[in-house]
Design a protein around this motif. Structure first.
Motif, mmCIF file in Angstrom:
data_model
loop_
_atom_site.group_PDB
_atom_site.id
_atom_site.type_symbol
_atom_site.label_atom_id
_atom_site.label_comp_id
_atom_site.label_asym_id
_atom_site.label_seq_id
_atom_site.Cartn_x
_atom_site.Cartn_y
_atom_site.Cartn_z
ATOM 1 N N GLY A 184 32.329 82.097 -18.897
ATOM 2 C CA GLY A 184 31.958 83.042 -17.672
ATOM 3 C C GLY A 184 30.439 83.779 -17.396
ATOM 4 N N THR A 221 41.203 73.683 -18.584
ATOM 5 C CA THR A 221 42.165 74.387 -19.065
ATOM 6 C C THR A 221 42.153 74.383 -20.519
ATOM 7 N N ARG A 249 35.114 77.039 -13.959
ATOM 8 C CA ARG A 249 36.426 77.018 -13.977
ATOM 9 C C ARG A 249 37.478 76.726 -15.091
ATOM 10 N N GLU A 284 32.496 71.007 -14.108
ATOM 11 C CA GLU A 284 34.366 69.848 -14.107
ATOM 12 C C GLU A 284 35.871 71.690 -14.552
ATOM 13 N N ALA A 285 36.410 71.789 -14.154
ATOM 14 C CA ALA A 285 37.458 72.398 -13.624
ATOM 15 C C ALA A 285 38.318 72.345 -15.323
ATOM 16 N N ASP A 325 39.792 77.592 -18.235
ATOM 17 C CA ASP A 325 41.035 78.801 -18.450
ATOM 18 C C ASP A 325 41.430 78.588 -19.165
ATOM 19 N N GLY A 336 31.113 81.024 -11.825
ATOM 20 C CA GLY A 336 31.740 80.506 -11.734
ATOM 21 C C GLY A 336 32.346 79.397 -12.225
#
Length: 298
Positions: free
Chosen positions: A245, A195, A252, A192-193, A254, A250
């Motif tokens: 990372g 932040t 995701r 999953e992404a 941030d 890969g």
């Protein structure tokens, strides 16, 4: 040795309960809710369900004293984090400061020689000075608790260690602003992404190291009111993103937002003296272990 663990149903509490039991201690939990889900996640269902568990408010002096009956030590973890203290300052003081006083009053009532409690790097402000200068209510309550511990040593001979970790991460962490690195590991493990809501530098320590420090402190013959900056490794939000990372190509992940409003010391003479063999898990290894944990839940 029976050991009362206040706030034992939380993230750090679950790790400390497991560490105590593995070393032959008999932990007793005091928590405001009968919610064993975090302990089940970290230590297993059978262990969690077998624990002696007292559901009570840490701000209730009589309840804390009663829960400590038959125990030889208190590990005091119960507390509210920065956002909750900001939202309800009186409740924050009742839990974080009155709760600490109650832990020491219970130790006094039952003739315990020491209390091991959770303070925080939040006692420091953003100025980077060597002395505490909190700019949050949470930090102010923690600093008041440290001074209270010194008063109990002076007035009643109860020794103590208060630990000041900064960003504690690892399996099970899901609350508070500084949960970002752990939530990033969980997201990466699930594809999953995510932040992280923090940027900039901070010290980061794996929860297994925090549990090991508490376990060692419970065993120590103490003769003073110590406060320890429980240092892991200095890092940055960018370093965390890069390490995740490398562990999950890969991923995701941030980061965004403001830096944490704390600049804590990078060394501590009391830590070096009381824990001369202190070798915390590297950030790289700790993040990989956290990712592996969440992969195992899939």
């Amino acid at each position: 040795m029976r050991t009362l663990v206040t706030g034992g149903g939380g993230f750090i509490g679950a790790w400390i309960l497991r560490a105590l039991a593995q070393e032959g201690f008999t932990p007793v939990v005091l928590d405001r809710a009968e919610d064993r889900s975090k302990v089940r996640e970290i230590a297993g269902r059978d262990f969690a369900d077998s624990l002696e568990w007292v559901t009570a408010d840490i701000a209730d002096t009589r309840a804390v004293v009663d829960a400590a009956r038959g125990c030889e030590r208190i590990v005091h973890l119960a507390g509210l984090l920065t956002p909750a203290c900001k939202a309800d300052p009186v409740l924050g003081a009742q839990v974080n400061l009155i709760g600490t006083l109650n832990a020491f009053l219970a130790a006094r009532a039952h003739g315990m020689p020491s209390v091991i409690y959770m303070s925080s790097a939040g006692v420091f402000g953003p100025d980077g000075g060597p002395e505490p200068h909190p700019t949050t209510l949470y930090g102010a309550y923690k600093l008041a608790s440290e001074h209270s511990a010194r008063a109990f040593r002076e007035d009643h001979g109860i020794a103590s260690i208060g630990f000041r970790p900064y960003v504690v991460y690892g399996p099970g962490r899901d609350g508070g602003l500084s949960a970002g690195p752990t939530l990033a590991c969980r997201a990466a493990a699930r594809g999953e992404a995510y932040t992280m809501p923090i940027t900039g530098p901070f010290d980061m320590i794996h929860v297994a190291d925090v549990a090991a420090a508490f376990l060692a402190a419970v065993r120590m013959p103490l003769d003073d009111a110590h406060v320890v900056n429980l240092l892991g490794h200095p890092t940055t939000a960018d370093d965390v993103v890069a390490a995740i990372g490398r562990a999950v190509p890969g991923a995701r992940i941030d980061r965004a937002g403001d830096p944490l409003p704390i600049a804590c010391p990078t060394s501590d003479a009391t830590l070096d003296r009381l824990f001369p063999d202190w070798r915390p898990i590297s950030v790289e290894d700790g993040l990989r272990a956290t990712i592996d944990f969440y992969r195992g839940q899939e």
